[in-house]
Scaffold this active site. Structure first.
Site, PDB file in Angstrom:
ATOM      1  N   GLY A  53       4.084   7.877  10.362  1.00  0.00           N
ATOM      2  CA  GLY A  53       3.430   6.941  11.283  1.00  0.00           C
ATOM      3  C   GLY A  53       3.909   7.079  12.720  1.00  0.00           C
ATOM      4  O   GLY A  53       4.107   8.188  13.240  1.00  0.00           O
ATOM      5  N   TYR A  79       6.473 -11.848  10.475  1.00  0.00           N
ATOM      6  CA  TYR A  79       6.348 -10.642  11.321  1.00  0.00           C
ATOM      7  C   TYR A  79       6.304 -11.024  12.803  1.00  0.00           C
ATOM      8  O   TYR A  79       7.015 -10.437  13.633  1.00  0.00           O
ATOM      9  CB  TYR A  79       5.072  -9.907  10.899  1.00  0.00           C
TER      10      TYR A  79
END
Ligand code: NAD
Length: 469
Positions: free
Chosen positions: A242, A375
């Site tokens: 990623g 998050y």
């Protein structure tokens, strides 16, 4: 990861269909490629009263290889450009357009002291915007409002934000628009930042406001613009895949020796990413208590110059349904582990003076997000870290900044349900998701030796997303 819609509407058949039924057609963004010229074409220069940055700008434009034209607002440019050996002419709308011959529009608004003087910005962008080509660049230069002598000047300089962000939304066609506030005394320290915003490297960075402070070291440091990180050692966490893998490649391409870190179960993928770069792969779980000391020991007396905190996870659920374990692990990996690692590297002197720390936040940390209390808390905390540590670290000439990606095409976003994914992808000025390389190039600019005056800041890599804007 693939954006099927973007590929389709940019195929010959898809483009015809999109035109005939009025579908939006996101531009294929021009990104940096080592085999193509980075700076190419014509730059149109405009200026307000008593521009203070044109002299430094003329040096940058001459060194990059752009050619230039002066708008009538920037009469001074002609003589300055000549002094820097730069060929220049006058901006003629008919000559520069309508086919988008201009690669970048730059306006020096640093001398503007009163809202009445903002008219020159109107004149410049009114005359030139239609001449700007696809994936063109708009850069507005000003002075940090908070450092201005009085309210009138502060007001006028702050107004530049609204203009720049609106230009990004109006221009479309892959154009980016960014505002750089250059502090007094930092005129010759903004080159790395100007180059970044004028380059295809900033393909997915738009609507941002960056401050360049006088630091003294960017100007004094000598480096090769092609390999600015030569001789530097850089840690990248979460480097197996990623965005982390793209960061490792980008820093390596700039000359750094990359020390990639990822969890032991991702060791094979980490090796596959790091070995071709000639870097060092370290299999560590950054959340384990013993990891910071082990990393510091593994780096030995060679130390490190750049630390990129990229590793991160999501465990999404609304807070009423979230387990305590899901809450804790996200905060711990995304935020607390960064703190523990930096503490260890700073205490042991492993991170050298003059170093760079870049933390990966998220636009969720700016705007909040449904189902992401854990998050968003962790990513907002990352912003707090950057803001709180910039001044203390400045004593050792270490900078600390955050990048806040929007929707980036990775395995993390591929997991998002289709309808939400499509909305996240399109709700920005580029009408598409970014690529890992867009985040990586932004980090490479912040890690650059010429970015010493950029610290304590959060730069969104989100194509000017509507979320949290
Ligand atoms: P990803 O899941 O593809 O990659 C994350 C990497 O971090 C993986 O290789 C993983 O093994 C590693 N990692 C996770 N926990 C670790 C640990 N405890 N120790 C060591 N390594 C660990 O994710 P990505 O999309 O490439 O995201 C990278 C960063 O960018 C993350 O911090 C993420 O929150 C942030 N971000 C991503 C997006 C996006 O759209 N993809 C948007 C905003 C922010």
């Amino acid at each position: 990861m693939n954006d099927t819609y973007l590929n389709f509407v940019n195929s010959p058949f898809g483009a015809r269909l999109a035109r005939s039924i009025g579908l939006p057609k996101p531009e294929v963004l021009r990104r940096y490629r080592a085999d193509q010229p980075e700076f190419d074409g014509l730059v149109a220069i405009g200026a307000g009263r008593e521009p203070r940055l044109l002299n430094a700008l003329a040096g940058v434009i001459a060194r990059t290889g752009f050619t230039s034209v002066a708008h009538q607002s920037a009469g001074l440019w002609v003589s300055l450009a000549a002094r820097h050996g730069l060929m220049t002419g006058r901006f003629e709308p008919a000559e520069a357009g309508p086919h988008g011959r201009v690669a970048a529009l730059i306006f020096d608004a640093s001398g503007i002291e009163d809202s009445g003087q903002l008219d020159t910005l109107f004149a410049f962008f009114h005359d030139t915007l239609r001449s700007l080509g696809k994936c063109g660049r708009i850069v507005v230069l000003g002075r940090p409002p908070e450092a201005c002598a009085g309210s009138r000047q502060w007001t006028a300089q702050r107004a530049l934000e609204g203009l720049t962000r609106s230009l990004g939304k109006e221009a479309r066609r892959g154009v980016t628009a960014n505002l750089v506030y250059v502090a007094e005394g930092a005129e010759h320290e903004a080159e790395a930042t100007l180059r970044f915003f004028l380059s295809p490297r900033s393909a997915y960075v738009s609507g941002q406001v960056v401050r360049v402070a006088a630091n003294g070291t960017s100007h004094a440091t000598t480096f090769d613009w092609a390999q600015p990180l030569a001789g530097k050692r850089a840690i990248v966490t979460g480097a197996a895949r990623g965005i982390g893998a793209a960061i490792a490649s980008a820093l390596s391409a700039e000359g750094a020796h990359v020390i990639g870190i990822d969890i032991p179960s991702a060791k094979d993928a980490l090796d596959a990413t790091i070995r071709p770069l000639g870097g060092t792969a370290l299999a560590f779980d950054i959340a384990a208590a013993e990891t910071p000391a082990q990393i510091a020991a593994a780096l030995d007396e060679l130390g490190v110059d750049i630390v990129v905190h990229n590793a991160g996870i999501t465990k999404d659920k609304t807070i009423a349904r979230m387990t305590e374990a899901a809450w804790h692990s996200v905060i711990d990996i995304n935020l607390s582990a960064q703190e523990r690692l930096d503490d260890a590297l700073l205490a042991a002197g492993t991170l050298r003076d003059g170093g760079r720390i870049v933390c990966v936040s998220s636009i969720s940390g700016i705007a909040g997000n449904m189902g992401q209390t854990n998050y968003a808390t962790s990513k907002a905390g990352v912003i707090g870290r950057v803001q709180s540590m910039a001044i203390p670290l400045g004593k050792r000439n270490i900078t600390i900044n955050a990048v806040a990606p929007g929707f980036i095409e990775t395995q993390m976003t591929a997991k998002i349900p289709l309808a939400i994914r499509e909305a996240g992808r399109r709700m920005n000025s580029m009408s598409q998701g970014g690529q890992p390389v867009d985040v990586a190039q932004t980090i490479a600019w912040l890690a650059h030796p010429g970015s010493a005056g950029v610290t304590g800041q959060v730069v969104r890599v989100c194509g000017q997303s509507l979320i949290g804007a």
